[in-house]
Design a protein around this motif. Structure first.
Motif, PDB file in Angstrom:
ATOM      1  N   PHE A 173     -22.902  -2.030 -50.481  1.00  0.00           N
ATOM      2  CA  PHE A 173     -23.935  -2.198 -49.009  1.00  0.00           C
ATOM      3  C   PHE A 173     -22.535  -1.597 -48.207  1.00  0.00           C
ATOM      4  N   ALA A 174     -23.694  -1.541 -47.007  1.00  0.00           N
ATOM      5  CA  ALA A 174     -21.803  -2.174 -45.565  1.00  0.00           C
ATOM      6  C   ALA A 174     -21.650  -2.839 -45.013  1.00  0.00           C
ATOM      7  N   PRO A 175     -21.225  -3.348 -45.298  1.00  0.00           N
ATOM      8  CA  PRO A 175     -20.952  -4.661 -44.506  1.00  0.00           C
ATOM      9  C   PRO A 175     -21.310  -4.593 -43.134  1.00  0.00           C
ATOM     10  N   ASP A 176     -21.132  -3.610 -41.972  1.00  0.00           N
ATOM     11  CA  ASP A 176     -22.228  -3.736 -40.945  1.00  0.00           C
ATOM     12  C   ASP A 176     -23.567  -4.178 -41.462  1.00  0.00           C
ATOM     13  N   LEU A 177     -24.122  -4.232 -42.476  1.00  0.00           N
ATOM     14  CA  LEU A 177     -25.455  -5.020 -41.951  1.00  0.00           C
ATOM     15  C   LEU A 177     -25.488  -5.887 -41.855  1.00  0.00           C
ATOM     16  N   LEU A 178     -24.704  -7.009 -41.907  1.00  0.00           N
ATOM     17  CA  LEU A 178     -23.992  -8.268 -42.174  1.00  0.00           C
ATOM     18  C   LEU A 178     -24.781  -9.155 -40.313  1.00  0.00           C
ATOM     19  N   LEU A 179     -24.452  -7.737 -39.730  1.00  0.00           N
ATOM     20  CA  LEU A 179     -24.861  -8.442 -37.803  1.00  0.00           C
ATOM     21  C   LEU A 179     -26.288  -8.442 -37.788  1.00  0.00           C
ATOM     22  N   ASN A 180     -27.229  -8.188 -38.902  1.00  0.00           N
ATOM     23  CA  ASN A 180     -28.417  -8.397 -38.787  1.00  0.00           C
ATOM     24  C   ASN A 180     -28.921  -9.140 -38.752  1.00  0.00           C
ATOM     25  N   PHE A 181     -28.328 -10.176 -39.857  1.00  0.00           N
ATOM     26  CA  PHE A 181     -28.241 -11.408 -40.138  1.00  0.00           C
ATOM     27  C   PHE A 181     -27.459 -12.562 -38.864  1.00  0.00           C
ATOM     28  N   ALA A 182     -26.700 -11.359 -38.623  1.00  0.00           N
ATOM     29  CA  ALA A 182     -25.925 -12.392 -37.174  1.00  0.00           C
ATOM     30  C   ALA A 182     -26.773 -12.550 -35.993  1.00  0.00           C
ATOM     31  N   VAL A 183     -27.550 -12.053 -35.761  1.00  0.00           N
ATOM     32  CA  VAL A 183     -29.078 -11.476 -34.934  1.00  0.00           C
ATOM     33  C   VAL A 183     -30.187 -12.543 -34.942  1.00  0.00           C
ATOM     34  N   ARG A 184     -30.559 -12.448 -35.973  1.00  0.00           N
ATOM     35  CA  ARG A 184     -31.474 -13.283 -36.702  1.00  0.00           C
ATOM     36  C   ARG A 184     -30.981 -14.259 -36.646  1.00  0.00           C
ATOM     37  N   TYR A 185     -29.770 -15.271 -36.932  1.00  0.00           N
ATOM     38  CA  TYR A 185     -29.341 -16.922 -37.443  1.00  0.00           C
ATOM     39  C   TYR A 185     -28.262 -16.913 -36.000  1.00  0.00           C
ATOM     40  N   ARG A 186     -28.608 -17.006 -35.108  1.00  0.00           N
ATOM     41  CA  ARG A 186     -27.401 -16.023 -33.767  1.00  0.00           C
ATOM     42  C   ARG A 186     -27.156 -17.642 -33.686  1.00  0.00           C
ATOM     43  N   GLY A 187     -27.962 -18.605 -33.429  1.00  0.00           N
ATOM     44  CA  GLY A 187     -26.698 -20.430 -33.525  1.00  0.00           C
ATOM     45  C   GLY A 187     -26.507 -21.037 -35.014  1.00  0.00           C
ATOM     46  N   LEU A 188     -26.463 -20.087 -36.089  1.00  0.00           N
ATOM     47  CA  LEU A 188     -25.760 -20.929 -37.005  1.00  0.00           C
ATOM     48  C   LEU A 188     -24.433 -21.303 -36.709  1.00  0.00           C
ATOM     49  N   ARG A 189     -23.775 -22.340 -37.404  1.00  0.00           N
ATOM     50  CA  ARG A 189     -22.289 -22.430 -37.572  1.00  0.00           C
ATOM     51  C   ARG A 189     -21.508 -20.991 -37.444  1.00  0.00           C
ATOM     52  N   GLY A 190     -20.656 -20.905 -37.048  1.00  0.00           N
ATOM     53  CA  GLY A 190     -19.993 -19.973 -37.310  1.00  0.00           C
ATOM     54  C   GLY A 190     -20.128 -18.209 -36.998  1.00  0.00           C
ATOM     55  N   VAL A 191     -21.805 -18.192 -36.529  1.00  0.00           N
ATOM     56  CA  VAL A 191     -21.647 -16.854 -36.310  1.00  0.00           C
ATOM     57  C   VAL A 191     -20.996 -16.073 -35.608  1.00  0.00           C
ATOM     58  N   ALA A 192     -20.591 -16.940 -34.384  1.00  0.00           N
ATOM     59  CA  ALA A 192     -19.367 -16.230 -33.524  1.00  0.00           C
ATOM     60  C   ALA A 192     -18.601 -15.093 -34.160  1.00  0.00           C
ATOM     61  N   GLY A 193     -17.913 -16.013 -35.033  1.00  0.00           N
ATOM     62  CA  GLY A 193     -16.518 -14.978 -35.756  1.00  0.00           C
ATOM     63  C   GLY A 193     -17.061 -13.969 -36.776  1.00  0.00           C
ATOM     64  N   VAL A 194     -18.481 -13.728 -36.748  1.00  0.00           N
ATOM     65  CA  VAL A 194     -18.906 -12.443 -38.342  1.00  0.00           C
ATOM     66  C   VAL A 194     -18.661 -11.044 -38.003  1.00  0.00           C
ATOM     67  N   PRO A 195     -18.282 -10.329 -36.894  1.00  0.00           N
ATOM     68  CA  PRO A 195     -18.452  -9.380 -35.893  1.00  0.00           C
ATOM     69  C   PRO A 195     -16.576  -9.577 -36.405  1.00  0.00           C
ATOM     70  N   GLY A 196     -15.540 -10.229 -35.686  1.00  0.00           N
ATOM     71  CA  GLY A 196     -14.434 -10.335 -36.069  1.00  0.00           C
ATOM     72  C   GLY A 196     -14.141 -10.609 -37.872  1.00  0.00           C
ATOM     73  N   VAL A 197     -14.996 -10.636 -39.251  1.00  0.00           N
ATOM     74  CA  VAL A 197     -14.166 -10.084 -39.567  1.00  0.00           C
ATOM     75  C   VAL A 197     -14.754  -9.153 -40.134  1.00  0.00           C
ATOM     76  N   LEU A 198     -16.238  -8.774 -40.026  1.00  0.00           N
ATOM     77  CA  LEU A 198     -17.050  -7.166 -40.024  1.00  0.00           C
ATOM     78  C   LEU A 198     -15.431  -6.042 -40.079  1.00  0.00           C
ATOM     79  N   GLY A 199     -15.141  -6.871 -38.537  1.00  0.00           N
ATOM     80  CA  GLY A 199     -13.817  -5.633 -38.299  1.00  0.00           C
ATOM     81  C   GLY A 199     -12.472  -5.427 -38.971  1.00  0.00           C
ATOM     82  N   LEU A 200     -12.421  -6.395 -39.724  1.00  0.00           N
ATOM     83  CA  LEU A 200     -10.960  -6.306 -41.308  1.00  0.00           C
ATOM     84  C   LEU A 200     -12.103  -6.381 -42.349  1.00  0.00           C
ATOM     85  N   ALA A 201     -13.597  -5.854 -42.568  1.00  0.00           N
ATOM     86  CA  ALA A 201     -13.748  -5.667 -43.644  1.00  0.00           C
ATOM     87  C   ALA A 201     -13.818  -4.308 -44.257  1.00  0.00           C
TER      88      ALA A 201
END
Length: 294
Positions: free
Chosen positions: A152-180
């Motif tokens: 799968f394409a790592p960018d698909l995880l952005l959908n989860f970041a939108v759905r669960y925007r209040g979860l701990r650590g979500v703010a760091g997900v885009p940075g992780v995907l930028g390196l993946a």
């Protein structure tokens, strides 16, 4: 009465209640208690990873969902740090036994699947959960491993970041995907790539093909800077067999003959001398002649 997992990994109280075993025999040499009220056939002990997950699932009464590093490993994406606990998502509060971490995350039904008879988070949800970890390197390693294994394409995880925007650590997900990079074939390859990028070197190509016209096939480099023809290889344990050593010798010779400079590193280099790796690749890029991409 059917008891899930009997006679390999099962709830002891259920097996006794069903008349499959007596309490006295349960305490005998045939079985070993691995978790509270959870028993395993002695020949299975020490439990492998899959059996550890089964034991936690049995301990949860079949209500739990294996998640996190344990789910990644169970799905065929080996990337867990040594000693990582088995994460299990439960709908109720429960005291976690040693080696188990209980979570109460919100899971959509589409984020739950089955693997080896155990309920697990799907690869995408697992990658999202691990991408939220505090250790950015470990998070990128997990996303790379799961994306490579499951395609799968790592960018698909952005959908989860939108759905669960209040979860701990979500703010760091885009940075992780930028390196993946889903082309990375092993965690050490990911760690080697991150070492170079964080040191300020250009981002290398991952699994770069070099055409061998004489043999009419491609040779793949773990990491590469195609224009200056600098190739970087991670040499893991699978490269130490006699036949593999001989094949690698021929492979490197042909790459050198084609004008490539090849740098080969091991886990000891990554662990003990990361600065030397950065310095060597930096010098190679600074001094390499520029040529067309092969």
């Amino acid at each position: 009465m059917d008891v899930p997992g009997w006679p390999l990994i099962f709830r002891g109280s259920a097996a006794v209640g069903a008349g499959l075993v007596t309490a006295r025999r349960l305490q005998g040499p045939a079985f070993v208690r691995v978790l509270p009220d959870t028993w395993a056939a002695r020949h299975l002990v020490p439990l492998g990873h899959a059996d550890r997950c089964r034991a936690v699932f049995r301990w949860s009464g079949g209500r739990g969902v294996i998640a996190g590093w344990a789910a990644a490993e169970l799905s065929g994406a080996p990337c867990a740090p040594a000693g990582a606990p088995v994460d299990v998502v439960l709908p109720v509060r429960a005291r976690a036994p040693a080696g188990v971490r209980v979570r109460r995350d919100r899971l959509h039904p589409g984020e739950i699947g089955w693997c080896d008879g155990v309920r697990v988070t799907t690869p995408l949800r697992t990658a999202f959960d691990l991408a939220r970890g505090r250790d950015e390197t470990a998070a990128v390693v997990a996303v790379d491993a799961l994306a490579f294994r499951h395609g799968f394409a790592p960018d698909l995880l952005l959908n989860f970041a939108v759905r669960y925007r209040g979860l701990r650590g979500v703010a760091g997900v885009p940075g992780v995907l930028g390196l993946a990079d889903r082309r990375a074939m092993s965690p050490p390859e990911t760690r080697l790539r991150l070492l170079l990028v964080r040191a300020g070197l250009p981002r290398p190509e991952v699994q770069h093909p070099v055409l061998d016209d004489a043999r009419r096939r491609a040779v793949w480099l773990d990491l590469a800077y195609p224009a200056p023809r600098v190739g970087i290889e991670y040499e893991g344990a699978d490269h130490t067999g006699p036949d593999r050593v001989l094949r690698d010798a021929t492979r490197v010779t042909r790459l050198v003959d084609a004008g490539w400079r090849i740098y080969r590193y091991t886990r000891f280099d990554l662990r003990d001398e990361p600065g030397r790796i950065v310095a060597e690749i930096g010098r190679a890029l600074d001094h390499a002649p520029t040529s067309g991409t092969p």
